[in-house]
Design a protein around this motif. Structure first.
Motif, mmCIF file in Angstrom:
data_model
loop_
_atom_site.group_PDB
_atom_site.id
_atom_site.type_symbol
_atom_site.label_atom_id
_atom_site.label_comp_id
_atom_site.label_asym_id
_atom_site.label_seq_id
_atom_site.Cartn_x
_atom_site.Cartn_y
_atom_site.Cartn_z
ATOM 1 N N UNK A 258 14.929 -33.911 -5.976
ATOM 2 C CA UNK A 258 15.714 -33.819 -7.408
ATOM 3 C C UNK A 258 15.070 -32.479 -8.019
ATOM 4 N N UNK A 259 14.171 -31.714 -7.352
ATOM 5 C CA UNK A 259 13.680 -30.333 -7.991
ATOM 6 C C UNK A 259 15.126 -29.399 -7.884
ATOM 7 N N UNK A 260 15.617 -29.416 -6.560
ATOM 8 C CA UNK A 260 16.938 -28.767 -6.319
ATOM 9 C C UNK A 260 18.222 -29.118 -7.294
ATOM 10 N N UNK B 283 11.692 -29.805 -1.807
ATOM 11 C CA UNK B 283 12.750 -28.795 -2.224
ATOM 12 C C UNK B 283 13.124 -28.167 -0.767
ATOM 13 N N UNK B 284 14.383 -28.019 -0.743
ATOM 14 C CA UNK B 284 14.996 -27.184 0.517
ATOM 15 C C UNK B 284 14.435 -25.966 0.697
ATOM 16 N N UNK B 285 13.660 -25.100 -0.022
ATOM 17 C CA UNK B 285 13.145 -23.849 -0.070
ATOM 18 C C UNK B 285 12.113 -23.948 0.662
ATOM 19 N N UNK B 286 12.001 -23.205 1.671
ATOM 20 C CA UNK B 286 10.562 -22.790 2.308
ATOM 21 C C UNK B 286 10.568 -21.359 2.611
ATOM 22 N N UNK B 287 9.672 -20.666 3.496
ATOM 23 C CA UNK B 287 9.489 -19.378 3.601
ATOM 24 C C UNK B 287 10.969 -18.562 4.041
ATOM 25 N N UNK B 288 11.623 -19.335 4.975
ATOM 26 C CA UNK B 288 12.909 -18.762 5.573
ATOM 27 C C UNK B 288 13.887 -19.029 4.698
ATOM 28 N N UNK C 131 22.963 -23.191 2.848
ATOM 29 C CA UNK C 131 21.545 -23.123 2.914
ATOM 30 C C UNK C 131 20.725 -24.270 2.473
ATOM 31 N N UNK C 132 21.248 -24.605 1.076
ATOM 32 C CA UNK C 132 20.560 -25.844 0.520
ATOM 33 C C UNK C 132 21.087 -27.236 0.996
#
Length: 178
Positions: free
Chosen positions: A6-8, A65-70, A120-121
């Motif tokens: 949902x955040x993305x 979220x799909x976002x991590x460090x990489x 990426x996402x």
């Protein structure tokens, strides 16, 4: 077409809504008189969609979220390359006295940069947006010439419309899961 988080989806609604309003704004440089109301409505609707996406993203900021460090690092690199290419191309076009083509160049760079962002996402809607914004950029000059309107009006209306529809779709995904 569904984002995993949902955040993305809501953040995508925010970003696409914000940039849709920017494209509708760019189209207002010298549009046909009959387009002015449509462009103003598009700008307002885009900002309202961005606001709703922003509020929803804030409410779900601690969710997945799909976002991590990489992913974040790669995303930053893709956006940095996009920004650099957009500025470099715009500068070269200005030096060559072809400022009329700057919005086309920027739209082309934006469209192309969205392909790696979509991968990426893992958000298929962004692939469609990438293809459509790229198509708008490629069609803008011939359409503008055929219709005797400014290139900025054509590319601004086209890119703005694509991004607004995608922002609304992302907002629907965030709110309703489809």
């Amino acid at each position: 077409m569904i984002a995993d988080h949902v955040r993305d989806a809501s953040a995508t609604a925010f970003v696409f809504g914000f940039f849709a309003s920017s494209w509708f704004g760019w189209a207002q440089e010298a549009p046909p008189r009959s387009w002015r109301t449509l462009l103003a409505v598009g700008s307002v609707l885009s900002l309202l969609t961005a606001a709703a996406g922003g509020v929803l993203a804030g409410r779900h900021w601690s969710d997945g979220t799909a976002f991590d460090a990489d992913t974040s690092r790669t995303f930053g690199l893709v956006v940095g390359v996009e920004f650099g290419l957009a500025v470099l191309g715009a500068g070269l076009l200005a030096l060559r006295r072809r400022k009329d083509l700057i919005p086309v160049w920027v739209a082309l760079v934006v469209g192309l940069h969205l392909f790696p962002v979509a991968a990426l996402l893992d958000y298929p809607l962004i692939h469609l947006v990438a293809a459509l914004v790229t198509a708008v950029a490629l069609a803008a000059v011939p359409v503008a010439r055929a219709r005797a309107v400014t290139v900025s009006a054509v590319v601004g209306l086209g890119a703005g419309a694509v991004l607004l529809v995608a922002a609304l779709a992302s907002l629907a995904v965030a709110l309703f899961g489809y």
